[in-house]
Write a protein that holds these residues in place. Structure first.
Motif, PDB file in Angstrom:
ATOM      1  N   ASP A 144       8.308 -19.950 -10.795  1.00 27.65           N
ATOM      2  CA  ASP A 144       8.002 -18.759 -10.002  1.00 27.65           C
ATOM      3  C   ASP A 144       6.519 -18.416 -10.069  1.00 27.65           C
ATOM      4  O   ASP A 144       6.049 -17.556  -9.333  1.00 27.65           O
ATOM      5  CB  ASP A 144       8.822 -17.571 -10.525  1.00 27.65           C
ATOM      6  CG  ASP A 144      10.283 -17.696 -10.130  1.00 27.65           C
ATOM      7  OD1 ASP A 144      10.542 -18.358  -9.118  1.00 27.65           O
ATOM      8  OD2 ASP A 144      11.150 -17.149 -10.840  1.00 27.65           O
ATOM      9  N   GLY A 148      22.748 -20.832  -5.564  1.00 27.66           N
ATOM     10  CA  GLY A 148      21.797 -20.085  -6.373  1.00 27.66           C
ATOM     11  C   GLY A 148      21.946 -18.587  -6.164  1.00 27.66           C
ATOM     12  O   GLY A 148      21.918 -17.797  -7.111  1.00 27.66           O
ATOM     13  N   GLU A 149      22.123 -18.188  -4.896  1.00 27.47           N
ATOM     14  CA  GLU A 149      22.243 -16.755  -4.586  1.00 27.47           C
ATOM     15  C   GLU A 149      23.451 -16.136  -5.284  1.00 27.47           C
ATOM     16  O   GLU A 149      23.374 -15.036  -5.844  1.00 27.47           O
ATOM     17  CB  GLU A 149      22.349 -16.567  -3.064  1.00 27.47           C
ATOM     18  CG  GLU A 149      21.008 -16.747  -2.370  1.00 27.47           C
ATOM     19  CD  GLU A 149      21.147 -16.894  -0.863  1.00 27.47           C
ATOM     20  OE1 GLU A 149      22.287 -16.828  -0.364  1.00 27.47           O
ATOM     21  OE2 GLU A 149      20.122 -17.086  -0.194  1.00 27.47           O
ATOM     22  N   TYR A 177      22.629 -15.681  -8.938  1.00 31.53           N
ATOM     23  CA  TYR A 177      21.771 -14.513  -9.166  1.00 31.53           C
ATOM     24  C   TYR A 177      22.585 -13.234  -9.002  1.00 31.53           C
ATOM     25  O   TYR A 177      22.427 -12.267  -9.748  1.00 31.53           O
ATOM     26  CB  TYR A 177      20.599 -14.502  -8.182  1.00 31.53           C
ATOM     27  CG  TYR A 177      19.473 -15.431  -8.586  1.00 31.53           C
ATOM     28  CD1 TYR A 177      18.809 -15.243  -9.797  1.00 31.53           C
ATOM     29  CD2 TYR A 177      19.078 -16.460  -7.760  1.00 31.53           C
ATOM     30  CE1 TYR A 177      17.788 -16.094 -10.173  1.00 31.53           C
ATOM     31  CE2 TYR A 177      18.058 -17.315  -8.117  1.00 31.53           C
ATOM     32  CZ  TYR A 177      17.406 -17.129  -9.338  1.00 31.53           C
ATOM     33  OH  TYR A 177      16.407 -17.958  -9.703  1.00 31.53           O
ATOM     34  N   ARG A 216      20.166 -15.201 -15.295  1.00 32.02           N
ATOM     35  CA  ARG A 216      18.720 -15.325 -15.288  1.00 32.02           C
ATOM     36  C   ARG A 216      18.322 -16.635 -14.614  1.00 32.02           C
ATOM     37  O   ARG A 216      19.162 -17.522 -14.448  1.00 32.02           O
ATOM     38  CB  ARG A 216      18.182 -15.301 -16.722  1.00 32.02           C
ATOM     39  CG  ARG A 216      17.931 -13.894 -17.236  1.00 32.02           C
ATOM     40  CD  ARG A 216      17.476 -13.915 -18.672  1.00 32.02           C
ATOM     41  NE  ARG A 216      18.598 -14.212 -19.582  1.00 32.02           N
ATOM     42  CZ  ARG A 216      18.649 -15.310 -20.321  1.00 32.02           C
ATOM     43  NH1 ARG A 216      17.675 -16.201 -20.265  1.00 32.02           N
ATOM     44  NH2 ARG A 216      19.674 -15.515 -21.138  1.00 32.02           N
ATOM     45  N   LYS A 217      17.034 -16.749 -14.292  1.00 31.24           N
ATOM     46  CA  LYS A 217      16.594 -17.956 -13.591  1.00 31.24           C
ATOM     47  C   LYS A 217      16.907 -19.217 -14.397  1.00 31.24           C
ATOM     48  O   LYS A 217      17.356 -20.226 -13.854  1.00 31.24           O
ATOM     49  CB  LYS A 217      15.090 -17.889 -13.320  1.00 31.24           C
ATOM     50  CG  LYS A 217      14.540 -19.234 -12.913  1.00 31.24           C
ATOM     51  CD  LYS A 217      13.535 -19.191 -11.816  1.00 31.24           C
ATOM     52  CE  LYS A 217      13.202 -20.633 -11.472  1.00 31.24           C
ATOM     53  NZ  LYS A 217      12.292 -20.841 -10.422  1.00 31.24           N
ATOM     54  N   VAL A 249      20.528 -19.963 -14.051  1.00 32.05           N
ATOM     55  CA  VAL A 249      20.841 -20.473 -12.718  1.00 32.05           C
ATOM     56  C   VAL A 249      20.482 -21.952 -12.645  1.00 32.05           C
ATOM     57  O   VAL A 249      21.256 -22.790 -12.177  1.00 32.05           O
ATOM     58  CB  VAL A 249      20.083 -19.686 -11.637  1.00 32.05           C
ATOM     59  CG1 VAL A 249      20.330 -20.296 -10.262  1.00 32.05           C
ATOM     60  CG2 VAL A 249      20.502 -18.231 -11.640  1.00 32.05           C
TER      61      VAL A 249
END
Lengths: 275, 219
Positions: free
Chosen positions: A95, A163-164, A167, A172-173, A176
């Protein structure tokens, strides 16, 4: 009906024509093979003296040792390049913009660099006494960059909803990535990853240039140390070493195909209806 | 970094750069021709040709390029074939790259929708006409991007020719290293040259891709 979109199932006349072409082609190929065999034989490439070295245990041992050294370099490079690939892919999917930029620059640079140039430079600078590590490092940098691109495109190819949804469940990222996206990506990218491993295996033969004692180096050594009345036995050596490489690569490719077929079956079972 | 401008190194480097370009260009053309021929074999209705194409591609795709170079450079002279190292290198490179081109073209041909070939056939076109007039032009679009990675890899692979006495960039790197210059400075310039070549090939393919896509839209 027909196996290809390019032509119909042949009728009687087309069948006769194809058969005629087939006979011509077989004759042509047979002629080529015979010509190759004849020109080899007429220059005594099949004479006993040419093939004699392969009877000595020392020479056989040399080939086996070369094969083992090739596999050692391949194993190390494969493992390291997958680790590096995963790291670089994580960097490219980060990110944070600086991390992304650095990872992208590294990947682009090492993908554009000829492996031989890198291996030679590494051998001359850091690993003057250890050609193995020069070879492994070079292979790792190049193939790691390529594997990173494969893994990244695999992660990007996972349907967005996956992924959506993760989330939305509050993951958390890192969760995921490790629990949702990467497992699915690896599954779909495994054939491409193994395909790149085949390239890694083939590229271990570059070690020959920096005097790493792998299979090709052993072959060259055998050929240049055996003087026969008809010159050095380079062609017999190529005829022995070539099939070993081809066999190893075909085995890996077969593994990739098997996994691909298995994956397809599994995917079909899981999603019976395409939305 | 200034080593390039000392003791005539620049001429050496420039010649190496040009030789790399020359070798890559010659091999690219030969590989493209060989690849088209092999792809035509592999999709042809004649089983013998299909088998030949498959065997050829599997052999050359799975042989290390270095081994091919050895086979060509040391094997052919045993058969009284004596050519310059440059020609040997071009043979090895195009035989290797041609089989990759073949695979790209073949998978491209398979992406063209069935109806196109069916329509061509129902108009009475032969296999050759269907392939060259209808299917290949449409396959070109989906083929361009994998083809670009094959041809970006080609100049990189051509570095191996330097180890077989073709005076191109890798050979220059070796020569300069033997002259005792710092390897980092040499690597900097050689790497730069290869980056330039890769970028140029990539750009060329992007231009072709744009042109092809624009033609498709105009139609």
């Amino acid at each position: 009906m027909s196996s290809s979109v390019l032509y119909d199932a042949p009728g009687p006349r087309a069948k006769a024509r194809y058969r005629a072409f087939g006979v011509l082609a077989v004759l042509g190929i047979a002629g080529l093979l015979w010509y190759a065999y004849d020109s080899l034989a007429s220059r005594n490439q099949f004479s006993a003296a040419m093939w004699d070295p392969f009877q000595y245990t020392a020479v056989q041992q040399l080939i086996v040792n070369g094969l083992l050294d090739t596999l050692k370099a391949f194993g190390l490079a494969a493992a390291f390049s997958l680790v590096l690939g995963a790291l670089l892919a994580a960097g490219r999917l980060s990110d944070h913009r600086p991390v992304r930029a650095v990872a992208a620059a590294i990947v682009q640079f090492f993908r554009a660099m000829p492996l031989l140039i890198m291996i030679f430079a590494l051998y001359q600078s850091f690993f003057t006494t250890s050609p193995l590590w020069a070879l492994v490092t070079g292979l790792t940098l190049y193939n790691g960059a390529v594997q990173a691109e494969i893994i990244r495109s695999g992660v990007n190819a996972v349907p967005r909803g996956q992924g959506e949804a993760a989330y939305a469940l509050g993951m958390r990222k890192s969760q995921v990535m490790t629990a949702i996206l990467v497992p699915q990506a690896v599954r779909s990218m495994l054939p491409a990853i193994i395909g790149q491993l085949v390239v890694t295996l083939k590229d271990t033969s570059l070690g020959f240039v920096i005097t790493y004692t792998e299979l090709l180096y052993a072959g060259k050594l055998i050929a240049s140390n055996t003087a026969t009345p008809d010159g050095y036995p380079y062609i017999p050596v190529v005829l022995v070493i070539g099939p070993i490489y081809i066999g190893m690569c075909l085995l890996l490719t077969a593994l990739a195909k098997w996994i691909e077929a298995r994956g397809r079956r599994g995917a079909n079972r899981r999603t019976p209806v395409a939305a | 970094m200034g080593i390039l401008f000392e003791h005539g190194n620049f001429t050496l480097f420039r010649d190496g750069f040009l030789r790399t370009l020359e070798l890559s260009a010659v091999s690219a053309v030969l590989a493209l021709l060989l690849g088209i021929l092999l792809a035509a074999f592999r999709v042809s209705p004649v089983p013998a040709l299909r088998v030949f194409g498959t065997v050829w591609v599997n052999i050359f795709r799975n042989t290390p390029l270095t081994l091919l170079f050895i086979a060509v450079n040391f094997g052919l002279p045993q058969l009284d074939v004596h050519l310059s190292p440059f020609v040997f290198a071009a043979i090895a490179l195009s035989a290797y790259t041609g089989s990759f081109v073949c695979e790209v073209l073949r998978s491209g041909i398979n992406t063209v929708s069935l109806g196109q070939a069916e329509a061509a056939r129902s108009l009475g076109m032969t296999f050759g006409q269907t392939l060259t007039l209808v299917v290949l032009p449409q396959a070109a679009r989906s083929v361009l991007s994998p083809l670009s990675s094959v041809f970006i890899a080609l100049p990189r692979n051509s570095a191996i020719a330097g180890a077989f006495s073709v005076p191109e960039l890798y050979n220059v790197q070796q020569t300069l290293s033997d002259r005792g210059y710092a390897i980092f400075a040499i690597f900097f310039w050689v790497a730069l040259a290869y980056l330039v070549i890769s970028a140029a090939v990539g750009l060329l393919f992007r231009v072709i891709e744009n042109r092809v896509n624009r033609l498709a839209v105009a139609r």
